[in-house]
Design a protein around this motif. Structure first.
Motif, PDB file in Angstrom:
ATOM      1  N   PHE A 143      21.727  45.564  55.642  1.00 44.86           N
ATOM      2  CA  PHE A 143      22.836  46.509  55.794  1.00 44.86           C
ATOM      3  C   PHE A 143      22.302  47.941  55.819  1.00 44.86           C
ATOM      4  N   ILE A 144      21.379  48.243  54.928  1.00 39.02           N
ATOM      5  CA  ILE A 144      20.790  49.590  54.880  1.00 39.02           C
ATOM      6  C   ILE A 144      20.035  49.876  56.180  1.00 39.02           C
ATOM      7  N   ASN A 145      19.288  48.885  56.668  1.00 39.55           N
ATOM      8  CA  ASN A 145      18.538  49.048  57.917  1.00 39.55           C
ATOM      9  C   ASN A 145      19.474  49.323  59.094  1.00 39.55           C
ATOM     10  N   LEU A 146      20.562  48.577  59.184  1.00 44.62           N
ATOM     11  CA  LEU A 146      21.532  48.806  60.261  1.00 44.62           C
ATOM     12  C   LEU A 146      22.098  50.222  60.188  1.00 44.62           C
ATOM     13  N   GLY A 162      25.945  39.394  63.908  1.00 45.55           N
ATOM     14  CA  GLY A 162      26.314  38.689  62.673  1.00 45.55           C
ATOM     15  C   GLY A 162      26.122  39.508  61.415  1.00 45.55           C
ATOM     16  N   ASP A 163      24.985  40.162  61.285  1.00 47.86           N
ATOM     17  CA  ASP A 163      24.727  40.963  60.083  1.00 47.86           C
ATOM     18  C   ASP A 163      25.678  42.151  59.994  1.00 47.86           C
ATOM     19  N   TYR A 164      25.954  42.790  61.121  1.00 50.02           N
ATOM     20  CA  TYR A 164      26.880  43.929  61.111  1.00 50.02           C
ATOM     21  C   TYR A 164      28.279  43.466  60.730  1.00 50.02           C
ATOM     22  N   SER A 168      23.089  51.295  64.109  1.00 48.77           N
ATOM     23  CA  SER A 168      23.192  50.276  65.144  1.00 48.77           C
ATOM     24  C   SER A 168      23.982  49.078  64.634  1.00 48.77           C
ATOM     25  N   LYS A 169      24.743  48.478  65.529  1.00 50.43           N
ATOM     26  CA  LYS A 169      25.455  47.245  65.201  1.00 50.43           C
ATOM     27  C   LYS A 169      24.572  46.029  65.475  1.00 50.43           C
ATOM     28  N   TYR A 183      29.054  40.850  58.985  1.00 46.07           N
ATOM     29  CA  TYR A 183      29.028  40.488  57.567  1.00 46.07           C
ATOM     30  C   TYR A 183      29.016  41.740  56.689  1.00 46.07           C
ATOM     31  N   MET A 184      28.345  42.789  57.147  1.00 47.72           N
ATOM     32  CA  MET A 184      28.339  44.053  56.421  1.00 47.72           C
ATOM     33  C   MET A 184      29.753  44.631  56.346  1.00 47.72           C
ATOM     34  N   ILE A 185      30.458  44.629  57.472  1.00 48.62           N
ATOM     35  CA  ILE A 185      31.828  45.143  57.517  1.00 48.62           C
ATOM     36  C   ILE A 185      32.721  44.312  56.612  1.00 48.62           C
ATOM     37  N   ARG A 186      32.633  43.019  56.732  1.00 47.43           N
ATOM     38  CA  ARG A 186      33.468  42.126  55.934  1.00 47.43           C
ATOM     39  C   ARG A 186      33.189  42.310  54.448  1.00 47.43           C
ATOM     40  N   THR A 187      31.923  42.371  54.065  1.00 43.98           N
ATOM     41  CA  THR A 187      31.566  42.550  52.658  1.00 43.98           C
ATOM     42  C   THR A 187      32.060  43.893  52.140  1.00 43.98           C
ATOM     43  N   GLY A 188      31.887  44.946  52.933  1.00 46.20           N
ATOM     44  CA  GLY A 188      32.368  46.268  52.536  1.00 46.20           C
ATOM     45  C   GLY A 188      33.870  46.296  52.327  1.00 46.20           C
TER      46      GLY A 188
END
Length: 185
Positions: free
Chosen positions: A50-53, A125-127, A58-59, A129-134
């Motif tokens: 998440f930090i890297n994105l 997927g990671d982006y 970038s998404k 998941y980042m949005i969903r988790t946030g």
């Protein structure tokens, strides 16, 4: 009435996640212990992603599990609505292609469709998941006491049972469609 409100809340959260993913880049804010509790399995790895994105603004990233096990990855991460949508898109739509085209070129079309969907989910997927988790962390932060604990327990972590159920449903549908529609193997 309470059940209706709960379902309405689930779909509202899903639509907010989709809006955030499709909209402009949303900054990631590390939420400490609540985030680690929300992610649970591989929490530090996902926080680093998440930090890297965010640093790259970038998404686009890459998640091998999301690429290889697309609907199962959503089920494992307790994103059940997303799992159903991707499952329908990855499993049932190819059967529609096969039925409509009566088999001509359907194998190639199905393969290319499944590959494109898997690559897309692997990339975002990671982006997502980042949005969903946030969003889940933000909502949980507004709750207090036992309501907060119950909510975190319900939406956080992973499910080892859900991917097995999804795979079982997929196998059952595959058998049913092959036997009923195509007359066997």
């Amino acid at each position: 009435m309470e059940n209706y409100e709960k379902r309405r809340g689930i779909f509202k959260a899903f639509s907010e996640n989709i809006r955030d993913v499709c909209g402009p880049f949303k900054e990631y804010v590390f939420r400490g212990d609540i985030e680690l509790e929300m992610i649970k399995t591989n929490a530090l790895s996902y926080s680093a992603k998440f930090i890297n994105l965010t640093q790259r603004r970038s998404k686009k990233g890459w998640n091998w599990a999301a690429f290889i096990f697309t609907p199962l990855w959503f089920a494992y991460r307790k994103m059940y609505i997303e799992c159903v949508i991707v499952y329908v898109a990855s499993v049932l739509l190819p059967w529609v292609f096969t039925i409509v085209s009566y088999g001509s070129m359907s194998g190639i079309v199905n393969f290319l469709w499944s590959l494109a969907l898997s690559v897309f989910v692997g990339v975002i997927g990671d982006y997502y998941y980042m949005i969903r988790t946030g969003n889940e962390c933000e909502f949980a932060g507004k709750l207090e006491g036992k309501r907060r604990s119950r909510y975190i327990k319900r939406v956080s972590g992973t499910s080892k049972v859900a991917p097995v159920i999804v795979a079982g449903i997929g196998l059952a549908l595959e058998l049913y469609i092959r036997i009923k529609i195509f007359g066997g193997f």
